[in-house]
Design a protein around this motif. Structure first.
Motif, PDB file in Angstrom:
ATOM      1  N   ALA A  10       0.833  -1.213   0.000  1.00 39.33           N
ATOM      2  CA  ALA A  10       0.000   0.000   0.000  1.00 39.33           C
ATOM      3  C   ALA A  10       0.861   1.254   0.000  1.00 39.33           C
ATOM      4  N   GLU A  11       1.948   1.232   0.772  1.00 36.67           N
ATOM      5  CA  GLU A  11       2.840   2.391   0.817  1.00 36.67           C
ATOM      6  C   GLU A  11       3.565   2.563  -0.524  1.00 36.67           C
ATOM      7  N   ALA A  12       3.952   1.466  -1.157  1.00 40.71           N
ATOM      8  CA  ALA A  12       4.601   1.542  -2.469  1.00 40.71           C
ATOM      9  C   ALA A  12       3.640   2.149  -3.498  1.00 40.71           C
ATOM     10  N   VAL A  13       2.382   1.738  -3.450  1.00 33.58           N
ATOM     11  CA  VAL A  13       1.374   2.284  -4.371  1.00 33.58           C
ATOM     12  C   VAL A  13       1.159   3.769  -4.074  1.00 33.58           C
ATOM     13  N   ARG A  14       1.103   4.127  -2.801  1.00 31.49           N
ATOM     14  CA  ARG A  14       0.925   5.532  -2.406  1.00 31.49           C
ATOM     15  C   ARG A  14       2.086   6.386  -2.937  1.00 31.49           C
ATOM     16  N   ARG A  15       3.318   5.905  -2.780  1.00 31.02           N
ATOM     17  CA  ARG A  15       4.485   6.662  -3.242  1.00 31.02           C
ATOM     18  C   ARG A  15       4.536   6.744  -4.761  1.00 31.02           C
ATOM     19  N   ALA A  16       4.190   5.658  -5.419  1.00 26.44           N
ATOM     20  CA  ALA A  16       4.137   5.683  -6.884  1.00 26.44           C
ATOM     21  C   ALA A  16       3.056   6.662  -7.349  1.00 26.44           C
ATOM     22  N   GLY A  17       1.924   6.671  -6.653  1.00 26.85           N
ATOM     23  CA  GLY A  17       0.839   7.591  -6.999  1.00 26.85           C
ATOM     24  C   GLY A  17       1.263   9.035  -6.891  1.00 26.85           C
ATOM     25  N   ARG A  18       2.013   9.364  -5.843  1.00 30.98           N
ATOM     26  CA  ARG A  18       2.524  10.728  -5.686  1.00 30.98           C
ATOM     27  C   ARG A  18       3.439  11.091  -6.861  1.00 30.98           C
ATOM     28  N   THR A  19       4.201  10.124  -7.354  1.00 33.07           N
ATOM     29  CA  THR A  19       5.106  10.371  -8.477  1.00 33.07           C
ATOM     30  C   THR A  19       4.306  10.640  -9.750  1.00 33.07           C
ATOM     31  N   PHE A  20       3.300   9.812 -10.020  1.00 28.68           N
ATOM     32  CA  PHE A  20       2.439  10.052 -11.184  1.00 28.68           C
ATOM     33  C   PHE A  20       1.741  11.408 -11.046  1.00 28.68           C
ATOM     34  N   TRP A  21       1.268  11.716  -9.856  1.00 27.19           N
ATOM     35  CA  TRP A  21       0.540  12.951  -9.573  1.00 27.19           C
ATOM     36  C   TRP A  21       1.431  14.158  -9.860  1.00 27.19           C
ATOM     37  N   THR A  22       2.676  14.079  -9.471  1.00 28.02           N
ATOM     38  CA  THR A  22       3.600  15.199  -9.620  1.00 28.02           C
ATOM     39  C   THR A  22       4.138  15.337 -11.039  1.00 28.02           C
ATOM     40  N   HIS A  23       4.466  14.214 -11.678  1.00 27.29           N
ATOM     41  CA  HIS A  23       5.154  14.267 -12.979  1.00 27.29           C
ATOM     42  C   HIS A  23       4.275  13.966 -14.181  1.00 27.29           C
ATOM     43  N   GLY A  24       3.133  13.341 -13.964  1.00 30.30           N
ATOM     44  CA  GLY A  24       2.304  12.909 -15.083  1.00 30.30           C
ATOM     45  C   GLY A  24       2.575  11.447 -15.400  1.00 30.30           C
ATOM     46  N   TYR A  25       1.687  10.846 -16.158  1.00 30.43           N
ATOM     47  CA  TYR A  25       1.811   9.423 -16.474  1.00 30.43           C
ATOM     48  C   TYR A  25       2.971   9.165 -17.428  1.00 30.43           C
ATOM     49  N   GLN A  26       2.974   9.859 -18.548  1.00 24.38           N
ATOM     50  CA  GLN A  26       4.000   9.602 -19.560  1.00 24.38           C
ATOM     51  C   GLN A  26       5.397   9.987 -19.089  1.00 24.38           C
ATOM     52  N   ALA A  27       5.506  11.069 -18.332  1.00 27.07           N
ATOM     53  CA  ALA A  27       6.816  11.554 -17.894  1.00 27.07           C
ATOM     54  C   ALA A  27       7.380  10.737 -16.730  1.00 27.07           C
ATOM     55  N   THR A  28       6.565   9.912 -16.105  1.00 26.21           N
ATOM     56  CA  THR A  28       7.045   9.076 -15.003  1.00 26.21           C
ATOM     57  C   THR A  28       7.687   7.822 -15.584  1.00 26.21           C
ATOM     58  N   SER A  29       8.964   7.677 -15.327  1.00 25.00           N
ATOM     59  CA  SER A  29       9.701   6.514 -15.828  1.00 25.00           C
ATOM     60  C   SER A  29       9.755   5.418 -14.771  1.00 25.00           C
ATOM     61  N   ILE A  30      10.164   4.254 -15.200  1.00 27.26           N
ATOM     62  CA  ILE A  30      10.361   3.162 -14.247  1.00 27.26           C
ATOM     63  C   ILE A  30      11.423   3.561 -13.230  1.00 27.26           C
ATOM     64  N   ARG A  31      12.446   4.293 -13.657  1.00 30.89           N
ATOM     65  CA  ARG A  31      13.472   4.764 -12.708  1.00 30.89           C
ATOM     66  C   ARG A  31      12.855   5.684 -11.662  1.00 30.89           C
ATOM     67  N   ASP A  32      11.925   6.543 -12.082  1.00 27.44           N
ATOM     68  CA  ASP A  32      11.231   7.416 -11.124  1.00 27.44           C
ATOM     69  C   ASP A  32      10.455   6.576 -10.103  1.00 27.44           C
ATOM     70  N   LEU A  33       9.807   5.534 -10.601  1.00 26.35           N
ATOM     71  CA  LEU A  33       9.024   4.672  -9.713  1.00 26.35           C
ATOM     72  C   LEU A  33       9.931   3.870  -8.778  1.00 26.35           C
ATOM     73  N   GLU A  34      11.102   3.461  -9.288  1.00 28.39           N
ATOM     74  CA  GLU A  34      12.088   2.790  -8.427  1.00 28.39           C
ATOM     75  C   GLU A  34      12.514   3.729  -7.296  1.00 28.39           C
ATOM     76  N   ALA A  35      12.835   4.966  -7.663  1.00 31.96           N
ATOM     77  CA  ALA A  35      13.285   5.943  -6.662  1.00 31.96           C
ATOM     78  C   ALA A  35      12.183   6.230  -5.640  1.00 31.96           C
ATOM     79  N   ALA A  36      10.954   6.331  -6.093  1.00 36.43           N
ATOM     80  CA  ALA A  36       9.843   6.657  -5.201  1.00 36.43           C
ATOM     81  C   ALA A  36       9.517   5.517  -4.244  1.00 36.43           C
ATOM     82  N   THR A  37       9.575   4.295  -4.746  1.00 37.36           N
ATOM     83  CA  THR A  37       9.132   3.150  -3.945  1.00 37.36           C
ATOM     84  C   THR A  37      10.274   2.422  -3.231  1.00 37.36           C
ATOM     85  N   GLY A  38      11.501   2.626  -3.712  1.00 35.19           N
ATOM     86  CA  GLY A  38      12.633   1.891  -3.157  1.00 35.19           C
ATOM     87  C   GLY A  38      12.732   0.479  -3.697  1.00 35.19           C
TER      88      GLY A  38
END
Length: 194
Positions: A10-38
């Motif tokens: 749930a926390e990983a999904v929450r952090r990934a959601g914040r990343t999508f929310w801040t950067h947009g869907y297309q601009a969010t890379s897998i690296r961004d999601l790695e950084a956000a979720t650990g």
């Protein structure tokens, strides 16, 4: 036997959601999601399938926990005017660089982008906005019945008006960040209840 997950999903999904929310869907890379979720890419794919599937989980969780709809539902026992003011103030506060909450709304920020890229994802985001409109209409009916708002008001028209004000404020919170305009819109919308 499969190993149990060693992370809070749930926390990983929450952090990934914040990343999508801040950067947009297309601009969010897998690296961004790695950084956000650990989590490393392999773990993300194993746990969530794909970026798209992860986004749908993020959107679902956002609508239940952090959306303005969720806030409106949490404030059900609060007089409508006060609940609406809290929502407006949260939008205004999100425009600040000091805000813990990203500006705008995950669904609002991404609906136009997604409708052009992936209509199904766009429709999922738009469905959240439609639910907010229905909740506003329901809360307004309740406010009229409980005497919070004068009888005789067209709650359908008022709900549509408030939805447009909210969406406009969300756009300003992510673009011009014109706090004075948002405050003026908030005050006018509150007056429109009476």
């Amino acid at each position: 036997m499969a190993r149990p997950r060693e992370f809070d999903e749930a926390e990983a999904v929450r952090r990934a959601g914040r990343t999508f929310w801040t950067h947009g869907y297309q601009a969010t890379s897998i690296r961004d999601l790695e950084a956000a979720t650990g989590l490393v890419a392999g773990s993300l794919y194993k746990a969530f399938g794909s970026k798209r599937e992860l986004f749908l989980l993020c959107l679902e969780q956002y609508m239940k926990e952090e959306s303005y709809l969720a806030l409106l539902l949490k404030l059900f026992d609060t007089p409508f005017e006060e609940a609406l003011r809290r929502i407006f103030d949260l939008i205004i506060d999100s425009a600040s660089d000091r805000s813990q909450r990203p500006a705008g709304c995950l669904a609002t920020n991404l609906v136009a982008e997604l409708l052009n890229v992936d209509p199904e994802l766009g429709d999922a985001a738009a469905a959240g906005l439609a639910e907010m409109h229905k909740a506003l209409k329901f809360r307004l009916k309740w406010a009229v019945e409980s005497g919070d708002i004068p009888a005789g008001r067209d709650v359908g028209v008022l709900a549509s008006y408030l939805m447009v004000v909210i969406q406009g404020m969300l756009l300003l919170s992510t673009s011009t960040k014109d706090v004075e305009a948002m405050r003026a819109a908030r005050d006018m919308a509150i007056k429109s209840l009476h």
